[in-house]
Design an enzyme around this catalytic site. Structure first.
Site: not given
Ligand SMILES: [Zn+2]
Ligand SMILES: [Zn+2]
Length: 272
Positions: A15, A34, A40, A42, A79-80, A125
């Protein structure tokens, strides 16, 4: 009587935080790293708690296999993936933990069978940052911090013998120490501009002076509060509450302190 059932899920996603109505400088000040245009990511961990009556035939609120299928069906689109680019939910709002947990709430709640209701979602997160959501206007946001300090359990109101009998090894005159960890939970409406209950940078700025004050010190010898009150977990969590409530006001909901992984002390308005 309703019974709660919780199942844990994981998904991984990228995100980026960026408010297009703000300048580069504003985005940088609020969202920091961010804002990286490449994004980046998580490993998110989601705890789904549902409530309902226990079915007399199955002995279950919901078949856990069904819950797994329903939630994984929802998570498939996250997801992914890149939350901003691959999902439709973050065109008009930031993909923060608070907004993501609210999006997941809507999708999971509407996919559950009629006999169960979604009670709570907790979305991590990372290990030190998570949001709780129960539906409704407010969300709660929790973040963990750590400081290392020496202390000695000793009460000025008791004799040397009484102190020794009460506190045992913890009364050692020179002291001993711990890696204290604590979790601060704030609650409130999610700010539509930032997607946050409280800006992470602001929360860190409120907590940092407290960490600077306590970290790598001897609590009893160096802090006035612990010269008046024994440096028990109970008194340390009370001290953290006093200091943080002064800065955070009514948004502060709960503080949880680990003296060691085995000794936990908590106080606040309402347990998260
Ligand atoms: Zn983040
Ligand atoms: Zn101790």
């Amino acid at each position: 009587m309703d019974v709660l059932t919780t199942k844990r899920f994981e998904f991984s996603a990228a995100h980026r935080y960026w408010n297009p109505t703000w300048s580069e400088e504003q985005n940088q000040a609020i969202f920091g790293k961010c804002t990286n245009p490449h994004g980046h990511g998580h490993n998110y961990v989601l705890y789904v708690t549902v409530a309902g009556q226990v079915d007399p035939a199955t002995g279950m609120v919901i078949n856990i296999t069904d819950l797994k299928r329903i939630v994984n069906g929802v998570l498939e689109q996250f997801d992914h993936k890149h939350l901003n680019e691959d999902t439709p939910y973050f065109r008009e709002q930031q993909p923060t933990t608070e907004n993501l947990v609210r999006v997941l709430w809507g999708l999971i709640a509407s996919a559950l069978p009629a006999q169960v209701r979604l009670y709570r979602l907790r979305l991590y997160e990372n290990d030190d940052l998570f949001a709780d959501y129960y539906g409704g206007e407010s969300a709660s946001f929790s973040r963990r911090y750590q400081f290392s300090a020496a202390h000695r359990l000793h009460s000025a109101e008791l004799s040397a013998e009484q102190n020794q009998a009460l506190y045992g090894k913890c009364n050692n005159p020179a002291g001993h120490g711990h890696n204290y960890r604590f979790e601060v939970t704030v609650e409130g409406p999610v700010d539509p501009a930032t997607g946050m209950v409280i800006n992470l940078v602001d929360l860190d700025a409120v907590v940092q002076p407290l960490l600077d004050e306590l970290d790598h010190t001897h609590l009893d010898r160096q802090h006035a509060f612990f010269q008046r009150h024994p440096s028990t977990g109970e008194n340390i969590v009370r001290y953290l509450w006093q200091r943080l409530a002064a800065a955070l006001g009514e948004r502060l909901r709960w503080i949880r302190l680990w003296e060691t992984p085995n000794n936990i002390f908590e106080c606040g308005v309402r347990e998260p």
